[in-house]
Design an enzyme around this catalytic site. Structure first.
Site, mmCIF file in Angstrom:
data_model
loop_
_atom_site.group_PDB
_atom_site.id
_atom_site.type_symbol
_atom_site.label_atom_id
_atom_site.label_comp_id
_atom_site.label_asym_id
_atom_site.label_seq_id
_atom_site.Cartn_x
_atom_site.Cartn_y
_atom_site.Cartn_z
ATOM 1 N N CYS A 1 -0.689 57.711 -66.318
ATOM 2 C CA CYS A 1 -1.652 58.720 -66.785
ATOM 3 C C CYS A 1 -0.983 60.064 -67.105
ATOM 4 C CB CYS A 1 -2.754 58.927 -65.752
ATOM 5 S SG CYS A 1 -3.625 57.417 -65.362
ATOM 6 N N HIS B 1 -6.088 65.997 -66.508
ATOM 7 C CA HIS B 1 -6.299 64.551 -66.612
ATOM 8 C C HIS B 1 -7.690 64.224 -66.066
ATOM 9 C CE1 HIS B 1 -5.922 60.334 -66.335
ATOM 10 N NE2 HIS B 1 -5.624 60.282 -65.062
ATOM 11 N N ASN C 1 -11.530 57.307 -66.805
ATOM 12 C CA ASN C 1 -10.104 57.604 -66.855
ATOM 13 C C ASN C 1 -9.450 56.735 -67.937
ATOM 14 O OD1 ASN C 1 -7.347 57.727 -66.418
ATOM 15 N ND2 ASN C 1 -7.497 57.620 -64.182
HETATM 16 N N1 COA Z 1 -19.288 51.045 -55.520
HETATM 17 C C1 COA Z 1 -19.821 51.114 -54.290
HETATM 18 N N2 COA Z 1 -19.084 51.258 -53.171
HETATM 19 C C2 COA Z 1 -17.738 51.364 -53.325
HETATM 20 C C3 COA Z 1 -17.120 51.298 -54.584
HETATM 21 C C4 COA Z 1 -17.952 51.122 -55.709
HETATM 22 N N3 COA Z 1 -17.469 51.070 -56.961
HETATM 23 N N4 COA Z 1 -15.795 51.410 -54.412
HETATM 24 C C5 COA Z 1 -15.578 51.552 -53.108
HETATM 25 N N5 COA Z 1 -16.752 51.519 -52.443
HETATM 26 C C6 COA Z 1 -16.999 51.639 -51.012
HETATM 27 C C7 COA Z 1 -15.782 51.308 -50.176
HETATM 28 O O1 COA Z 1 -15.673 49.915 -49.994
HETATM 29 C C8 COA Z 1 -16.094 52.044 -48.893
HETATM 30 O O2 COA Z 1 -17.000 51.263 -48.142
HETATM 31 P P1 COA Z 1 -16.832 51.144 -46.548
HETATM 32 O O3 COA Z 1 -16.967 52.545 -46.058
HETATM 33 O O4 COA Z 1 -17.943 50.243 -46.190
HETATM 34 O O5 COA Z 1 -15.466 50.569 -46.356
HETATM 35 C C9 COA Z 1 -16.859 53.285 -49.363
HETATM 36 O O6 COA Z 1 -17.295 52.999 -50.701
HETATM 37 C C10 COA Z 1 -16.013 54.545 -49.365
HETATM 38 O O7 COA Z 1 -14.784 54.225 -49.974
HETATM 39 P P2 COA Z 1 -13.680 55.322 -50.206
HETATM 40 O O8 COA Z 1 -12.496 54.672 -50.864
HETATM 41 O O9 COA Z 1 -13.429 56.076 -48.935
HETATM 42 O O10 COA Z 1 -14.435 56.269 -51.242
HETATM 43 P P3 COA Z 1 -13.951 57.638 -51.825
HETATM 44 O O11 COA Z 1 -15.007 58.644 -51.667
HETATM 45 O O12 COA Z 1 -12.574 57.965 -51.374
HETATM 46 O O13 COA Z 1 -13.846 57.329 -53.399
HETATM 47 C C11 COA Z 1 -12.332 56.732 -55.148
HETATM 48 C C12 COA Z 1 -13.018 56.290 -53.858
HETATM 49 C C13 COA Z 1 -11.511 55.581 -55.675
HETATM 50 C C14 COA Z 1 -13.388 57.122 -56.151
HETATM 51 C C15 COA Z 1 -11.437 57.960 -54.826
HETATM 52 O O14 COA Z 1 -10.615 57.673 -53.724
HETATM 53 C C16 COA Z 1 -10.553 58.339 -55.979
HETATM 54 O O15 COA Z 1 -11.030 58.750 -57.008
HETATM 55 N N6 COA Z 1 -9.234 58.259 -55.802
HETATM 56 C C17 COA Z 1 -8.298 58.583 -56.888
HETATM 57 C C18 COA Z 1 -8.229 57.411 -57.819
HETATM 58 C C19 COA Z 1 -7.644 57.767 -59.144
HETATM 59 O O16 COA Z 1 -7.934 58.788 -59.705
HETATM 60 N N7 COA Z 1 -6.799 56.883 -59.657
HETATM 61 C C20 COA Z 1 -6.193 57.032 -60.919
HETATM 62 C C21 COA Z 1 -5.079 57.975 -60.849
HETATM 63 S S1 COA Z 1 -4.416 58.265 -62.440
#
Ligand code: COA
Length: 366
Positions: free
Chosen positions: A114, A254, A284
């Protein structure tokens, strides 16, 4: 006098198919509410079967060349930033070079995920500043839908497809790219990666059965990393350009997650009004995210000659990159003179002629 590289053309292409959060609700155990509140994303674009990183990039490139009023055969180099190349070999840039008729251009890909577009911009502007190149086409293009596991709700809701391109031109004015910073921490390689399909685990029945050709991610770790490096890299390039944060009129980060963008803005103490976002509509789009956002910022009248813009990105690698640009040319939405298609055909630039005719909805008279 030092030569600078200024952006004189810009263009984007996004596929027409829209995948909404409610579409994803019927495919996965997820909800519109979860996706919106955790990421800010409402919908993303998905490439049609015939669309690839090279085809989307070519369309964005034609649009950028039109704005720059530059014939494809005047381009010296094409740099395509992508982590979803059409093939492992040859480069996607070579495919783009052929399809747009850039007969005098070198071509290479950059894979910094990215962060790739901002990396490519830095390389392109460096070559121009060094005096060896005049016109460089820099493209960010990714077809993320081809590497997403639509049974993994942790990754598949985040990404979309698209391409964005800019034309860099040599200038003696102190304008264009003023400073760049590139970074990498490969110890985090496994936090965001595709384990299979490369030299370590070549494609095999086993890699396919184990779904190793799809993106795997540790979202929480990437989130923490992202906020930290966006802040750090932005401060670095602003300082290197001899400016302060107050001198920056617009930040184009980004577009991965609205919460990451808001946290970085808070840590930089930059008002949110100075930050451009469109993550809601595209998700993204990896290397395409910054140039698509730049094009839309221009379309919305948010970029003006003489203003300073920070582009900042992070991604797999882990990598990060930022740059400060002093905008030099009038940033107006291009008018598409359909008659130029005749000129392109007359010059033997058939692909450019067809692209312009398609976008203007006119037929080129024989
Ligand atoms: N829909 C519903 N629930 C979801 C889900 C979805 N699409 N994806 C994950 N969950 C659940 C998880 O399983 C977890 O459940 P649990 O508590 O029962 O285990 C819960 O939601 C919380 O998960 P968590 O990973 O802690 O959520 P978060 O608030 O950290 O958000 C992301 C997750 C991926 C959105 C966040 O971590 C993020 O944006 N990270 C950066 C990713 C990124 O930008 N990547 C590209 C880089 S270029």
């Amino acid at each position: 006098m030092r030569t600078h590289a200024e952006i004189v053309g810009w263009g984007k292409h996004v596929p027409s198919k829209v995948l909404t959060n409610s579409d994803l609700e019927s495919m996965l155990d997820t909800s519109d509410e979860w996706i919106k509140t955790r990421t800010g994303i409402s919908e993303r674009r998905i490439a049609a079967a015939k669309e690839t990183s090279a085809t989307m990039a070519s369309r964005a490139a034609f649009a950028a060349l039109e704005v720059a009023d530059l014939s494809p055969n005047k381009i010296d180099l094409i740099i395509a930033a992508t982590s979803t190349p059409d093939h492992l070999m040859p480069s996607t840039a070579s495919l783009i070079q052929d399809s747009i008729g850039a007969t005098n251009a070198g071509a290479m890909d950059i894979n910094a995920a990215c962060s790739g577009f901002v990396y490519a911009l830095s390389v392109g502007s460096g070559l121009i500043a060094g005096g060896s190149h005049q016109n460089v086409l820099v493209i960010g293009t990714d077809t993320m839908s081809r590497i997403l596991d639509y049974t993994d709700r942790g990754t598949s809701v985040l990404f979309g497809d698209g391409a964005g391109a800019v034309v860099l031109r040599a200038t003696e004015d102190v304008t264009g790219v003023l400073s760049s910073s590139l970074g990498s921490d490969g110890s985090g390689a496994h936090l965001l990666w595709i384990p299979g399909g490369g030299a370590r685990h070549p494609a095999s029945l086993e890699t396919v059965q184990n779904r190793m050709h799809y993106i795997k991610m540790n979202g929480n770790e990437v989130y923490r990393f992202a906020v930290n490096v966006m802040t750090k890299a932005s401060l670095q390039v602003v300082k290197d350009a001899g400016l302060t944060l107050d001198d920056i009129e617009l930040f184009i980060p980004h577009q991965a997650n609205i919460r990451i963008i808001q946290s970085a803005a808070k840590s930089l103490k930059v008002p949110i009004e100075k930050i451009f976002t469109n993550v809601e509509r595209y998700g993204n789009t990896s290397a395409a995210s910054v140039p698509i956002a730049l094009c839309e910022a221009i379309e919305q009248g948010r970029v003006k000659a003489g203003e300073h813009i920070v582009l900042v990105a992070f991604g797999a690698g882990l990598t990060w990159a930022a740059t400060v640009i002093r905008w030099g040319v009038p940033a107006v939405a291009p008018r598409l003179p359909w008659w130029k298609a005749i000129l392109h055909r007359f010059r033997g630039q058939e692909a450019a002629a067809k692209s312009l005719a398609r976008r203007t909805g006119r037929k080129i008279p024989r």
